[in-house]
Design a protein around this motif. Structure first.
Motif, mmCIF file in Angstrom:
data_model
loop_
_atom_site.group_PDB
_atom_site.id
_atom_site.type_symbol
_atom_site.label_atom_id
_atom_site.label_comp_id
_atom_site.label_asym_id
_atom_site.label_seq_id
_atom_site.Cartn_x
_atom_site.Cartn_y
_atom_site.Cartn_z
ATOM 1 N N VAL A 1 0.871 -1.177 0.000
ATOM 2 C CA VAL A 1 0.000 0.000 0.000
ATOM 3 C C VAL A 1 0.906 1.224 0.000
ATOM 4 C CG1 VAL A 1 -1.597 1.360 1.414
ATOM 5 C CG2 VAL A 1 -1.938 -1.102 1.166
ATOM 6 N N ILE A 2 0.637 2.176 -0.875
ATOM 7 C CA ILE A 2 1.401 3.422 -0.863
ATOM 8 C C ILE A 2 0.859 4.274 0.280
ATOM 9 C CG2 ILE A 2 2.051 5.459 -2.208
ATOM 10 C CD1 ILE A 2 3.089 2.653 -3.218
ATOM 11 N N ALA A 3 1.753 4.690 1.173
ATOM 12 C CA ALA A 3 1.317 5.426 2.362
ATOM 13 C C ALA A 3 0.573 6.704 1.962
ATOM 14 C CB ALA A 3 2.516 5.780 3.231
ATOM 15 N N HIS A 4 -0.387 7.087 2.765
ATOM 16 C CA HIS A 4 -1.133 8.327 2.560
ATOM 17 C C HIS A 4 -0.140 9.486 2.449
ATOM 18 C CE1 HIS A 4 -3.828 11.686 3.279
ATOM 19 N NE2 HIS A 4 -4.846 10.872 3.130
ATOM 20 N N PRO A 5 -0.306 10.352 1.439
ATOM 21 C CA PRO A 5 0.702 11.410 1.243
ATOM 22 C C PRO A 5 0.847 12.329 2.464
ATOM 23 C CG PRO A 5 -1.242 11.768 -0.159
ATOM 24 C CD PRO A 5 -1.348 10.390 0.394
ATOM 25 N N ALA A 6 -0.234 12.574 3.196
ATOM 26 C CA ALA A 6 -0.120 13.435 4.384
ATOM 27 C C ALA A 6 0.732 12.762 5.451
ATOM 28 C CB ALA A 6 -1.503 13.769 4.942
ATOM 29 N N ALA A 7 0.669 11.426 5.512
ATOM 30 C CA ALA A 7 1.501 10.692 6.472
ATOM 31 C C ALA A 7 2.970 10.811 6.084
ATOM 32 C CB ALA A 7 1.073 9.227 6.528
ATOM 33 N N SER A 8 3.260 10.702 4.780
ATOM 34 C CA SER A 8 4.649 10.814 4.323
ATOM 35 C C SER A 8 5.200 12.207 4.607
ATOM 36 C CB SER A 8 4.739 10.534 2.818
ATOM 37 O OG SER A 8 4.538 9.168 2.563
ATOM 38 N N VAL A 9 4.395 13.235 4.341
ATOM 39 C CA VAL A 9 4.859 14.610 4.550
ATOM 40 C C VAL A 9 5.121 14.859 6.034
ATOM 41 C CG1 VAL A 9 4.180 17.042 4.436
ATOM 42 C CG2 VAL A 9 3.756 15.532 2.478
ATOM 43 N N LYS B 1 9.251 3.269 15.392
ATOM 44 C CA LYS B 1 9.301 3.887 16.714
ATOM 45 C C LYS B 1 10.193 5.128 16.744
ATOM 46 C CE LYS B 1 8.169 -0.352 19.177
ATOM 47 N NZ LYS B 1 6.748 -0.090 18.821
ATOM 48 N N SER B 2 10.642 5.574 15.565
ATOM 49 C CA SER B 2 11.570 6.712 15.532
ATOM 50 C C SER B 2 10.936 7.990 16.073
ATOM 51 C CB SER B 2 12.039 6.969 14.102
ATOM 52 O OG SER B 2 12.461 5.783 13.497
ATOM 53 N N VAL B 3 9.683 8.227 15.742
ATOM 54 C CA VAL B 3 8.971 9.432 16.186
ATOM 55 C C VAL B 3 7.549 9.012 16.544
ATOM 56 C CG1 VAL B 3 8.197 11.751 15.535
ATOM 57 C CG2 VAL B 3 10.254 10.809 14.493
ATOM 58 N N PRO B 4 7.035 9.467 17.694
ATOM 59 C CA PRO B 4 5.647 9.115 18.006
ATOM 60 C C PRO B 4 4.674 9.786 17.030
ATOM 61 C CG PRO B 4 6.595 10.531 19.725
ATOM 62 C CD PRO B 4 7.675 10.257 18.744
ATOM 63 N N VAL B 5 3.522 9.162 16.850
ATOM 64 C CA VAL B 5 2.484 9.750 15.999
ATOM 65 C C VAL B 5 2.069 11.089 16.610
ATOM 66 C CG1 VAL B 5 0.159 9.449 15.065
ATOM 67 C CG2 VAL B 5 1.654 7.461 15.341
ATOM 68 N N PRO B 6 2.041 12.162 15.812
ATOM 69 C CA PRO B 6 1.653 13.455 16.381
ATOM 70 C C PRO B 6 0.160 13.488 16.723
ATOM 71 C CG PRO B 6 1.852 13.634 13.994
ATOM 72 C CD PRO B 6 2.342 12.258 14.368
ATOM 73 N N SER B 7 -0.208 14.390 17.620
ATOM 74 C CA SER B 7 -1.627 14.662 17.828
ATOM 75 C C SER B 7 -2.156 15.265 16.538
ATOM 76 C CB SER B 7 -1.811 15.634 18.994
ATOM 77 O OG SER B 7 -1.372 15.017 20.179
ATOM 78 N N ASN C 1 -12.144 8.610 9.859
ATOM 79 C CA ASN C 1 -11.472 7.422 9.329
ATOM 80 C C ASN C 1 -10.212 7.786 8.544
ATOM 81 O OD1 ASN C 1 -13.561 6.042 10.448
ATOM 82 N ND2 ASN C 1 -14.538 5.451 8.514
ATOM 83 N N ILE C 2 -10.295 8.881 7.788
ATOM 84 C CA ILE C 2 -9.119 9.291 7.010
ATOM 85 C C ILE C 2 -8.004 9.705 7.967
ATOM 86 C CG2 ILE C 2 -8.237 10.896 5.284
ATOM 87 C CD1 ILE C 2 -11.148 11.129 4.223
ATOM 88 N N GLU C 3 -8.389 10.426 9.017
ATOM 89 C CA GLU C 3 -7.416 10.840 10.028
ATOM 90 C C GLU C 3 -6.759 9.613 10.668
ATOM 91 O OE1 GLU C 3 -8.746 13.983 12.917
ATOM 92 O OE2 GLU C 3 -8.236 12.382 14.317
ATOM 93 N N ALA C 4 -7.570 8.611 10.968
ATOM 94 C CA ALA C 4 -7.030 7.377 11.564
ATOM 95 C C ALA C 4 -6.071 6.689 10.591
ATOM 96 C CB ALA C 4 -8.173 6.437 11.951
ATOM 97 N N ALA D 1 -2.224 5.823 11.234
ATOM 98 C CA ALA D 1 -1.758 4.432 11.122
ATOM 99 C C ALA D 1 -0.603 4.325 10.135
ATOM 100 C CB ALA D 1 -2.916 3.529 10.692
ATOM 101 N N HIS D 2 -0.716 5.022 9.004
ATOM 102 C CA HIS D 2 0.358 4.967 8.012
ATOM 103 C C HIS D 2 1.619 5.644 8.550
ATOM 104 C CE1 HIS D 2 -2.276 4.209 4.177
ATOM 105 N NE2 HIS D 2 -2.565 3.392 5.166
ATOM 106 N N PHE D 3 1.427 6.742 9.273
ATOM 107 C CA PHE D 3 2.582 7.420 9.885
ATOM 108 C C PHE D 3 3.346 6.422 10.743
ATOM 109 C CE2 PHE D 3 4.872 9.704 13.102
ATOM 110 C CZ PHE D 3 5.262 10.907 12.535
ATOM 111 N N GLU D 4 2.617 5.740 11.591
ATOM 112 C CA GLU D 4 3.237 4.779 12.503
ATOM 113 C C GLU D 4 3.906 3.645 11.726
ATOM 114 O OE1 GLU D 4 0.485 3.157 15.360
ATOM 115 O OE2 GLU D 4 2.026 3.361 16.922
#
Lengths: 353, 353
Positions: free
Chosen positions: B142-150, B241-247, B226-229, B233-236
């Motif tokens: 799955v290609i990660a959500h672009p907002a997660a990559s950014v 474990k390099s960086v925690p998922v931001p709020s 759901n999109i936010e979730a 999820a993709h960020f993580e």
């Protein structure tokens, strides 16, 4: 029994900048809130002179902001732009009127403070103190920026749910904050984009239509940074040391009306979402149920209340997001009229002379 | 010397959902990035069949996503909607193609992981490790959500400027994330608002034009939550474990193209704004100078880089605001093509058979 007849306090009011969006809103709010007016004078610049208007059922028209028109005026509301306020507020003062400045021009003048009746009442409620007596030397006040009042109200209340560690607020500015010129520019840009013609950029010097901006173009006379600094300064002025100024970012959104707010609050410990919602609810704040339409520019437009939804951050148990919307013009106008009501206690008996 | 002739690796590619916005973007990006294709098959649903199109200089047309069209395909990009991907990805797999899913349908499937080549390279650069070998059992990603990559790219780099205490990110969703239907609904709502007729609301079940939304209407089949979730999820998944998922808070903005980001970062100690800017700068990120036009949807559209401006919070010396903009479709397409390039090392020699 032979009681003295109760003489109702009625006031003479002038609205300077009566043809502006803020001026029109103010006129409506004076009416909606049944502010006891004997007379409302509509004053504005040369462009708007002679425009027919209506106060209650009476036809009237817009007159110049000449010194003679401030004669016998109790409250002069300045809904004009800052430059116009700067030129005319002394006339109002000299005529004995109390000046209420919605243009922020007088912020920083001696003896002129930023006022937010919502926040003053909130602080009184909290402390259990009686309303403070007005300082008799107060002859002019600046009405606090509506975004400052909204943020202050939310954070003062949030504080009662738990000890706050961090607040980061992104505030979205609608074009109506730049008056009719701002509204027209967004409207015309939108029309021109849809018909593939060049965009007018006199106000923002940038495309605002379908676009989110962290700053305006170089050629713009307005600056998001300065407006952001004003919101922060007003927040501090109205809240005092009760709550620190939140970390703040102002973004221009392609919207006509209402500020929206994305506010992250991190508490020191875990609290319940319902406890935060309960803390935020109350006068001037409507907590929007998840089953209803959420806060948005469109839903907030025309409302005197702040629309608020709250949720816990998905990952951080101590973190919460507030999404809120509030009608910028309406809340500024309500604040101004409530401020006049508070100040009316120190006016000589407002009998029509 | 008698050296064997170098056989260039060239690949057969299929774009499923070739008529979608993502599909068209992908076709362009394959070309721009000179991905070594021998053949590109354009596949889509019945509605788009037979549409004429162009690959390089050659005319072609859109065919059905039948199993036979996956024969000999090396890489099958799914730029379709999730349901269409669900119906056809097994055919691609059975034909021996590697599946690259830009529709997120396969997230959570066994042996399918979210991938972001930008983040993988960033983590390799940081650790000084060689690129990991591809797992030979990988047949679909799955290609990660672009907002997660950014967000991941910005936060991985920000971390090198100082120890991060808190991150609160508000992300603004453009309607192009909902494909042509989303674009058409914003466009038509805008036209109808300008002509005072009723608004189509099939996609969002809300007014999106000139409006900021924390959630869609009840009747909408899509959910910001759901999109936010998914972004979280993709960020993580890509950062580990390099960086925690931001709020995280996702807001629908009245914009056509590009995600924008308002990110508050609080560091443990005071750091210089220039140090943060230096940390963020690098491949895929353009730091926008204050003298230039700031990041915005319009400026980011069509760019392969993330546009970023940074400033210290006005009141909090440890706090910084990042305002960023990135072309959602372009970055998803670039990620997909880079992912194919990485995976190509494990394809049998991509000679045209």
């Amino acid at each position: 029994m032979n009681r003295p007849a109760i003489v109702p306090h009625v006031f003479r009011v002038a609205i300077v900048g009566a043809a502006t969006l803020k001026g029109r809103e103010l006129k409506e709010v004076l009416d909606e809130m049944n502010f006891p007016v004997a007379d409302v004078k509509l004053l504005d610049d040369d462009e708007s002179l002679g425009q027919l208007d209506q106060i209650g059922d009476e036809a009237t028209f817009i007159q110049p902001a000449d010194p003679e028109h401030f004669r016998n005026v109790d409250f002069a509301f300045f809904a004009s732009d800052a430059a116009f306020t700067g030129r005319h507020w002394q006339s109002a003062l000299q005529a004995g009127a109390t000046v209420l400045d919605l243009s922020y021009a007088l912020y920083g003048e001696r003896n002129v403070s930023a006022r937010s009746p919502w926040i003053e009442k909130e602080l009184e409620r909290e402390s259990g103190r009686e309303p403070g007596h007005e300082d008799l030397t107060t002859t002019a006040v600046v009405i606090a920026h509506p975004a400052a009042s909204v943020l202050a109200l939310l954070l003062l209340r949030a504080r009662s749910a738990g000890s706050i560690q961090t607040v980061a607020a992104t505030v979205f500015e609608p074009v109506s904050e730049q008056g009719k010129r701002g509204m027209d520019e967004l409207h015309q840009q939108t029309v021109n984009l849809l018909s593939f013609t060049t965009l007018p950029k006199e106000v923002f010097d940038e495309q605002v239509a379908f676009n989110m901006l962290g700053r305006f173009g170089e050629g713009s006379s307005i600056s998001l940074k300065n407006i952001e600094a004003r919101i922060a300064a007003h927040f501090e002025a109205i809240v005092g040391k009760s709550v620190p100024v939140p970390s703040l970012m102002l973004v221009q959104a392609p919207t006509f009306h209402a500020h929206t707010f994305s506010v992250y609050i991190q508490f020191d410990g875990e609290i319940k979402a319902s406890a935060l919602a309960t803390a935020l609810a109350g006068e001037h704040v409507t907590i929007v149920d998840p089953a209803e339409d959420g806060p948005s520019n469109v839903n907030a437009a025309g409302q005197g209340n702040v629309l608020v939804s709250v949720r816990r951050d998905a990952r951080n148990a101590n973190g919460f997001w507030i999404w809120a919307a509030a009608d910028n013009l309406k809340i500024a106008a309500i604040s101004a009229v409530e401020c006049a009501a508070t100040l009316s206690t120190m006016r000589p008996l407002g009998k029509v002379q």
